[in-house]
Design a protein around this motif. Sequence first.
Motif, PDB file in Angstrom:
ATOM      1  N   TRP A 206       0.825  -1.203   0.000  1.00 26.58           N
ATOM      2  CA  TRP A 206       0.000   0.000   0.000  1.00 26.58           C
ATOM      3  C   TRP A 206       0.864   1.260   0.000  1.00 26.58           C
ATOM      4  CZ3 TRP A 206      -0.906   3.787   3.887  1.00 26.58           C
ATOM      5  CH2 TRP A 206      -1.929   4.682   3.586  1.00 26.58           C
ATOM      6  N   ILE A 207       1.923   1.253   0.810  1.00 22.26           N
ATOM      7  CA  ILE A 207       2.817   2.416   0.881  1.00 22.26           C
ATOM      8  C   ILE A 207       3.439   2.700  -0.482  1.00 22.26           C
ATOM      9  CG2 ILE A 207       5.123   3.073   1.722  1.00 22.26           C
ATOM     10  CD1 ILE A 207       2.910   3.843   3.609  1.00 22.26           C
ATOM     11  N   LYS A 208       3.833   1.643  -1.191  1.00 20.71           N
ATOM     12  CA  LYS A 208       4.444   1.830  -2.516  1.00 20.71           C
ATOM     13  C   LYS A 208       3.440   2.385  -3.523  1.00 20.71           C
ATOM     14  CE  LYS A 208       7.914  -1.739  -1.902  1.00 20.71           C
ATOM     15  NZ  LYS A 208       8.301  -3.119  -2.229  1.00 20.71           N
ATOM     16  N   GLN A 209       2.181   2.004  -3.396  1.00 16.01           N
ATOM     17  CA  GLN A 209       1.168   2.438  -4.347  1.00 16.01           C
ATOM     18  C   GLN A 209       0.476   3.733  -3.936  1.00 16.01           C
ATOM     19  OE1 GLN A 209      -1.541  -0.799  -4.933  1.00 16.01           O
ATOM     20  NE2 GLN A 209      -0.004  -2.103  -5.868  1.00 16.01           N
ATOM     21  N   CYS A 210       0.656   4.139  -2.689  1.00 20.29           N
ATOM     22  CA  CYS A 210      -0.052   5.304  -2.156  1.00 20.29           C
ATOM     23  C   CYS A 210       0.573   6.591  -2.678  1.00 20.29           C
ATOM     24  CB  CYS A 210      -0.007   5.275  -0.627  1.00 20.29           C
ATOM     25  SG  CYS A 210      -0.853   6.648   0.130  1.00 20.29           S
TER      26      CYS A 210
ATOM     27  N   ALA B 201      -0.176  12.952  -2.808  1.00 14.44           N
ATOM     28  CA  ALA B 201      -0.668  14.128  -3.524  1.00 14.44           C
ATOM     29  C   ALA B 201      -2.009  13.828  -4.196  1.00 14.44           C
ATOM     30  CB  ALA B 201       0.356  14.579  -4.564  1.00 14.44           C
ATOM     31  N   GLU B 202      -2.143  12.619  -4.729  1.00 15.06           N
ATOM     32  CA  GLU B 202      -3.398  12.227  -5.365  1.00 15.06           C
ATOM     33  C   GLU B 202      -4.530  12.156  -4.335  1.00 15.06           C
ATOM     34  OE1 GLU B 202      -5.329   8.384  -7.701  1.00 15.06           O
ATOM     35  OE2 GLU B 202      -3.165   8.499  -7.412  1.00 15.06           O
ATOM     36  N   ILE B 203      -4.234  11.580  -3.176  1.00 15.90           N
ATOM     37  CA  ILE B 203      -5.246  11.491  -2.121  1.00 15.90           C
ATOM     38  C   ILE B 203      -5.662  12.890  -1.666  1.00 15.90           C
ATOM     39  CG2 ILE B 203      -5.683  10.747   0.255  1.00 15.90           C
ATOM     40  CD1 ILE B 203      -3.898   8.316  -0.343  1.00 15.90           C
ATOM     41  N   TYR B 204      -4.695  13.790  -1.522  1.00 16.75           N
ATOM     42  CA  TYR B 204      -4.989  15.172  -1.130  1.00 16.75           C
ATOM     43  C   TYR B 204      -5.906  15.822  -2.168  1.00 16.75           C
ATOM     44  CZ  TYR B 204      -4.359  19.963   0.418  1.00 16.75           C
ATOM     45  OH  TYR B 204      -4.577  21.235   0.867  1.00 16.75           O
TER      46      TYR B 204
END
Length: 174
Positions: free
Chosen positions: A135-139, A142-145
């Motif tokens: 998940w960390i690698k794919q997270c 900036a996109e989530i923000y």
Amino acid sequence: MIGAIMSANLRSYPCLGLSAETKRSLRTRKKNVVGMKKQQQQKIRKFIVNELGGQYEEVFNDVKLELRNWFTAKAVRTVLYQLYEMNPPQYMWLHNFIAENDPADGKLFLRTLAKESQDIAERVMITRLHLYGKWIKQCDHAEIYKEISDENLELMRERLLETIVWPTDDKITE
């Protein structure tokens, strides 16, 4: 409070056949509860508290805990699926264990699981760590923000459109 809830529930089920005395005692209890609430509200002193959630100095420990619990639950589902494919007896055992113990509280769940079956507990812990690493690698933070910002904007637009009073066409037709 319980008296108020009970009397409301009893009114919705008239087939219970309550005696007049029981109904009267429930009404009296309800009045007493309401009176006590008013007294308690009068005694409450209002003051400003600056240690509520949402302060800018918050360290988000609650969010970290939710993430750990979520990854624990996801790891449990993953291991359960793997056991279904490879080891049906262990699958049944873990399925029954999950029915009695909620994986939503990750630490307590894993502690209890380790006492019952150390090898399955270790497998869940390793899977949990692996899933978090993926998940960390794919997270993309900036996109989530941006997604949160866009969603907030969309919700505010919807609310604005709900509150606008549009002129009616009644005057034109008259």
